[in-house]
Design a protein around this motif. Structure first.
Motif, PDB file in Angstrom:
ATOM      1  N   TYR A  80       0.848  -1.202   0.000  1.00  0.00           N
ATOM      2  CA  TYR A  80       0.000   0.000   0.000  1.00  0.00           C
ATOM      3  C   TYR A  80       0.881   1.249   0.000  1.00  0.00           C
ATOM      4  O   TYR A  80       1.827   1.357   0.777  1.00  0.00           O
ATOM      5  N   GLY A  81       0.539   2.202  -0.856  1.00  0.00           N
ATOM      6  CA  GLY A  81       1.261   3.460  -0.903  1.00  0.00           C
ATOM      7  C   GLY A  81       0.722   4.427   0.146  1.00  0.00           C
ATOM      8  O   GLY A  81      -0.428   4.314   0.579  1.00  0.00           O
ATOM      9  N   TYR A  82       1.559   5.369   0.537  1.00  0.00           N
ATOM     10  CA  TYR A  82       1.117   6.380   1.497  1.00  0.00           C
ATOM     11  C   TYR A  82       1.779   7.713   1.178  1.00  0.00           C
ATOM     12  O   TYR A  82       2.758   7.786   0.426  1.00  0.00           O
ATOM     13  N   ARG A  83       1.221   8.766   1.756  1.00  0.00           N
ATOM     14  CA  ARG A  83       1.778  10.118   1.626  1.00  0.00           C
ATOM     15  C   ARG A  83       1.380  10.907   2.874  1.00  0.00           C
ATOM     16  O   ARG A  83       0.459  10.516   3.611  1.00  0.00           O
ATOM     17  N   ALA A  84       2.060  12.014   3.074  1.00  0.00           N
ATOM     18  CA  ALA A  84       1.743  12.870   4.218  1.00  0.00           C
ATOM     19  C   ALA A  84       0.322  13.400   4.092  1.00  0.00           C
ATOM     20  O   ALA A  84      -0.156  13.679   3.000  1.00  0.00           O
ATOM     21  N   GLY A  85      -0.354  13.538   5.238  1.00  0.00           N
ATOM     22  CA  GLY A  85      -1.699  14.078   5.251  1.00  0.00           C
ATOM     23  C   GLY A  85      -1.685  15.600   5.233  1.00  0.00           C
ATOM     24  O   GLY A  85      -0.623  16.235   5.207  1.00  0.00           O
ATOM     25  N   LEU A  86      -2.857  16.189   5.251  1.00  0.00           N
ATOM     26  CA  LEU A  86      -2.985  17.645   5.205  1.00  0.00           C
ATOM     27  C   LEU A  86      -2.656  18.313   6.535  1.00  0.00           C
ATOM     28  O   LEU A  86      -2.438  19.516   6.578  1.00  0.00           O
ATOM     29  N   HIS A  87      -2.629  17.562   7.618  1.00  0.00           N
ATOM     30  CA  HIS A  87      -2.370  18.118   8.949  1.00  0.00           C
ATOM     31  C   HIS A  87      -1.254  17.335   9.627  1.00  0.00           C
ATOM     32  O   HIS A  87      -1.019  16.168   9.313  1.00  0.00           O
ATOM     33  N   ASP A  88      -0.576  17.998  10.587  1.00  0.00           N
ATOM     34  CA  ASP A  88       0.427  17.294  11.385  1.00  0.00           C
ATOM     35  C   ASP A  88      -0.218  16.089  12.041  1.00  0.00           C
ATOM     36  O   ASP A  88      -1.353  16.152  12.514  1.00  0.00           O
ATOM     37  N   GLY A  89       0.502  14.990  12.054  1.00  0.00           N
ATOM     38  CA  GLY A  89      -0.005  13.794  12.693  1.00  0.00           C
ATOM     39  C   GLY A  89      -0.940  12.970  11.839  1.00  0.00           C
ATOM     40  O   GLY A  89      -1.576  12.046  12.336  1.00  0.00           O
ATOM     41  N   THR A  90      -1.031  13.307  10.539  1.00  0.00           N
ATOM     42  CA  THR A  90      -1.896  12.524   9.657  1.00  0.00           C
ATOM     43  C   THR A  90      -1.104  11.940   8.490  1.00  0.00           C
ATOM     44  O   THR A  90      -0.064  12.471   8.090  1.00  0.00           O
ATOM     45  N   LEU A  91      -1.612  10.850   7.981  1.00  0.00           N
ATOM     46  CA  LEU A  91      -1.020  10.130   6.866  1.00  0.00           C
ATOM     47  C   LEU A  91      -2.183   9.632   6.013  1.00  0.00           C
ATOM     48  O   LEU A  91      -3.236   9.274   6.545  1.00  0.00           O
ATOM     49  N   GLU A  92      -2.013   9.630   4.713  1.00  0.00           N
ATOM     50  CA  GLU A  92      -3.050   9.137   3.811  1.00  0.00           C
ATOM     51  C   GLU A  92      -2.538   7.864   3.146  1.00  0.00           C
ATOM     52  O   GLU A  92      -1.448   7.852   2.568  1.00  0.00           O
ATOM     53  N   VAL A  93      -3.300   6.782   3.267  1.00  0.00           N
ATOM     54  CA  VAL A  93      -2.882   5.475   2.758  1.00  0.00           C
ATOM     55  C   VAL A  93      -3.829   5.041   1.645  1.00  0.00           C
ATOM     56  O   VAL A  93      -5.045   5.125   1.785  1.00  0.00           O
ATOM     57  N   TYR A 118     -11.175  18.463   8.108  1.00  0.00           N
ATOM     58  CA  TYR A 118      -9.900  17.981   7.571  1.00  0.00           C
ATOM     59  C   TYR A 118      -9.425  18.817   6.398  1.00  0.00           C
ATOM     60  O   TYR A 118      -8.254  19.091   6.243  1.00  0.00           O
ATOM     61  N   GLY A 119     -10.350  19.227   5.564  1.00  0.00           N
ATOM     62  CA  GLY A 119      -9.989  19.975   4.359  1.00  0.00           C
ATOM     63  C   GLY A 119     -10.229  19.124   3.129  1.00  0.00           C
ATOM     64  O   GLY A 119     -10.570  17.946   3.220  1.00  0.00           O
ATOM     65  N   TYR A 120     -10.067  19.749   2.017  1.00  0.00           N
ATOM     66  CA  TYR A 120     -10.388  19.129   0.736  1.00  0.00           C
ATOM     67  C   TYR A 120      -9.142  19.023  -0.085  1.00  0.00           C
ATOM     68  O   TYR A 120      -8.432  20.006  -0.302  1.00  0.00           O
ATOM     69  N   ARG A 121      -8.807  17.822  -0.542  1.00  0.00           N
ATOM     70  CA  ARG A 121      -7.632  17.639  -1.383  1.00  0.00           C
ATOM     71  C   ARG A 121      -8.145  17.433  -2.817  1.00  0.00           C
ATOM     72  O   ARG A 121      -8.611  16.345  -3.159  1.00  0.00           O
ATOM     73  N   PRO A 122      -8.079  18.462  -3.645  1.00  0.00           N
ATOM     74  CA  PRO A 122      -8.581  18.321  -5.015  1.00  0.00           C
ATOM     75  C   PRO A 122      -7.659  17.421  -5.832  1.00  0.00           C
ATOM     76  O   PRO A 122      -6.494  17.261  -5.532  1.00  0.00           O
ATOM     77  N   ASP A 123      -8.232  16.853  -6.893  1.00  0.00           N
ATOM     78  CA  ASP A 123      -7.437  15.989  -7.800  1.00  0.00           C
ATOM     79  C   ASP A 123      -6.366  16.808  -8.489  1.00  0.00           C
ATOM     80  O   ASP A 123      -6.499  17.933  -8.799  1.00  0.00           O
TER      81      ASP A 123
END
Length: 123
Positions: A80-93, A118-123
């Motif tokens: 599974y790939g992951y990247r940093a989330g929009l906020h400190d302490g978050t990760l998106e998998v 959380y906020g909106y992460r546009p494509d």
């Protein structure tokens, strides 16, 4: 002789009747850069499953009843790939075509993981 056979059968039956230790699955967790992140159960708002750009990949796993102890390790599988989330302490998998928010316990205690919070992460 019959008493001995009956005694042996009784002993055999009783040896397997002890209390078993129950093992429970933990929520999905991953360790990245020495920090353990647990699933929030929330998808990344506005994120298309077509966006597969990642910053790292989960390369090893522990049993689902254990907490990961090494970087890039999870208790729910590998690849599974992951990247940093929009906020400190978050990760998106990226799990099975969907982006899921993972967070530290501190972030879970303080953040709202809805679109508004959380906020909106546009494509």
């Amino acid at each position: 002789m019959e008493k001995r056979i009956l005694f042996l059968l009784t002993c055999l039956l009783l040896t397997g009747c002890g209390p078993e230790k129950e093992v429970y699955d933990l929520p999905p967790q991953v360790m990245v850069d020495g920090t353990v992140y647990g699933t929030t159960g929330y998808p990344v708002p506005g994120q298309s499953s077509d966006d597969t750009q990642t910053e790292g990949t989960i390369t090893s796993e522990v049993d689902s009843s254990e907490v990961p102890t090494e970087d890039d390790q999870s208790n729910f599988g590998t690849g599974y790939g992951y990247r940093a989330g929009l906020h400190d302490g978050t990760l998106e998998v990226h799990i099975d075509g969907d982006w899921v928010i993972f967070a530290t316990q501190e972030a879970k205690d303080t953040l709202d993981f809805t679109v508004e919070g959380y906020g909106y992460r546009p494509d």
